[in-house]
Write an enzyme that holds these catalytic residues in place. Structure first.
Site, mmCIF file in Angstrom:
data_model
loop_
_atom_site.group_PDB
_atom_site.id
_atom_site.type_symbol
_atom_site.label_atom_id
_atom_site.label_comp_id
_atom_site.label_asym_id
_atom_site.label_seq_id
_atom_site.Cartn_x
_atom_site.Cartn_y
_atom_site.Cartn_z
ATOM 1 N N ASP A 14 6.211 3.622 -22.133
ATOM 2 C CA ASP A 14 5.399 4.073 -23.281
ATOM 3 C C ASP A 14 5.953 3.570 -24.612
ATOM 4 O OD1 ASP A 14 3.811 5.795 -21.501
ATOM 5 O OD2 ASP A 14 5.581 7.079 -21.477
ATOM 6 N N HIS A 42 -1.453 1.259 -21.079
ATOM 7 C CA HIS A 42 -1.286 0.592 -22.366
ATOM 8 C C HIS A 42 -2.382 1.070 -23.304
ATOM 9 C CE1 HIS A 42 1.838 -1.814 -20.868
ATOM 10 N NE2 HIS A 42 1.143 -2.824 -20.400
#
Length: 416
Positions: A14, A42
């Protein structure tokens, strides 16, 4: 002959890889995913529109890019088809390795059931079936994307697998699908995905031989690597630069520049060691400002301060040439900002990652914060304290920063 540049996350995932890849895509002919599955997520913002990608390479948002899902990925046909529906004209722009392994409905059911059985010892998986898919691969009982080209044969093979593991499925209270139901799904996958299935390794070899520009897009983060991460609270694949090569069939001599993506602070989803986690007001403030919610799971991320020990470790693991510092703007308005420069471990100060990371305590240094960097595109316009913070991170990590992100938007990026 060209080389393949590599983007890798160097924390617990992340980090913002999607934005960096999206920003760089305009300079590349091929963008490739090498590992993981739809447990990865994403998030990319373009002109105020949010795109959440799980299996598709980030180059899909650039019409000139050819996008490859490599042999190291575990592919959920159901998820991929749903994701493909967001985009037009993908033929000739998207290819899936015939050697990538399949991630099917029963894998996620196994994942969820086994996590429940572990109770308080659960790893905190995404429940997407990624671990069971890779387990089948390692056990040599898995099935690959190329088998979708013959749905009847694949259906028969899967039904034999289900029958052989009937007791296991019954123990986990998992209902085995009927042959008719399974075949209908496989035929649908075949009809939609067949034009995209090919030998992507040979395609990439040809591209490099022809001096095409190739970018490898990592999934998750190096601290979740199956070998080098915080085992057993890791993912089921290699998340470092070496894994990006094997996940696409490339050799070490074909690696170009390697860029490590790192947040200006630290986050983690799920269980496992996280030395700099801040469970107080600062951690909560970071989570709220940074909108730290998992793209794939919707789970709130654990938040804390920049861990320079972990970043120095993963920088060496990956052989980094440069850093991309993400979400610097999230720290706007903090009076003091902490950096973990070392650990206390068994009464000693250490500057490395022990295998039992859960037993360390962070040793912090504090720096003065700044007012606002949000949306700044010129390094010279950054507040002096922000520049000092960046310089200190470079010093501790041993790698120079090349990109600085100051907002979620694609263009709010400083290039040094």
């Amino acid at each position: 002959m060209s080389k393949a540049d590599i983007i890798v996350g160097i924390q617990w995932g992340d980090e913002g890889k999607g934005k960096v890849v999206d920003k760089l895509c305009e300079n590349y002919d091929f963008v490739c995913r090498s590992a993981g599955g739809h447990n990865a997520g994403h998030t990319i913002w373009v002109n105020g529109v949010r795109y959440a990608l799980h299996l598709m390479p980030s180059g899909v948002l650039h019409p000139r890019c050819i996008n490859i899902i490599g042999n190291g990925v575990v592919v959920s046909p159901e998820v991929l088809i749903a994701e493909m529906a967001q985009f037009e004209n993908l033929k000739g722009r998207l290819y899936i390795s015939d050697r990538a392994h399949l991630n099917l409905k029963h894998h996620s059911l196994i994942d969820i059931a086994k996590e429940k059985l572990k109770g308080k010892n659960a790893i905190g998986t995404t429940g997407k079936g990624i671990g069971p898919s890779y387990a089948d691969k390692i056990n040599r009982t898995g099935h690959r994307v190329g088998e979708l080209l013959e749905p009847q044969r694949l259906c028969e093979a899967l039904m034999k697998d289900f029958e052989a593991n009937k007791t296991f499925f019954e123990m986990l209270e998992i209902e085995i699908p009927s042959a008719e139901e399974l075949l209908a799904d496989l035929k649908r996958f075949n009809e939609i995905l067949t034009p995209y299935i090919t030998d992507t390794t040979r395609m990439l070899w040809k591209a490099l031989d022809e001096d095409k520009r190739v970018l490898l897009e990592g999934a998750q983060g190096s601290m979740l690597d199956i070998d080098h991460g915080t085992y057993p609270y890791v993912t089921s694949s290699s998340t470092i630069s070496a894994g990006a090569l094997t996940g696409l069939g490339l050799n070490p001599k074909e690696a170009g520049n390697i860029i490590g993506i790192v947040k200006a602070y630290a986050t983690r989803v799920g269980n496992g060691a996280f030395p700099t986690e801040d469970k107080g007001e600062d951690g909560e403030k970071i989570a709220q400002i940074g909108k730290e919610i998992g793209v794939s799971t919707g789970r709130k991320r654990r938040c804390g301060w920049f861990d320079a020990v972990a970043v120095r470790y993963t920088a060496r693991l990956n052989g980094l040439d440069a850093l991309s510092l993400m979400k610097l703007d999230v720290l706007d308005g903090f009076e003091k900002i902490k950096i973990c420069r070392a650990y206390e471990y068994k009464g000693m100060e250490i500057d490395y990652i022990p295998s039992d990371l859960e037993n360390v305590q962070p040793i912090y240094e504090e720096m003065d914060g700044w007012d606002k960097v949000f949306g700044i595109k010129d390094y010279d316009l950054l507040p002096e304290n922000a520049k000092k913070y960046i310089a200190r991170l470079e010093e501790l990590a041993g790698v120079k920063v090349k990109y600085i992100s100051t907002s979620p938007e694609r263009d709010d990026t400083i290039i040094l």
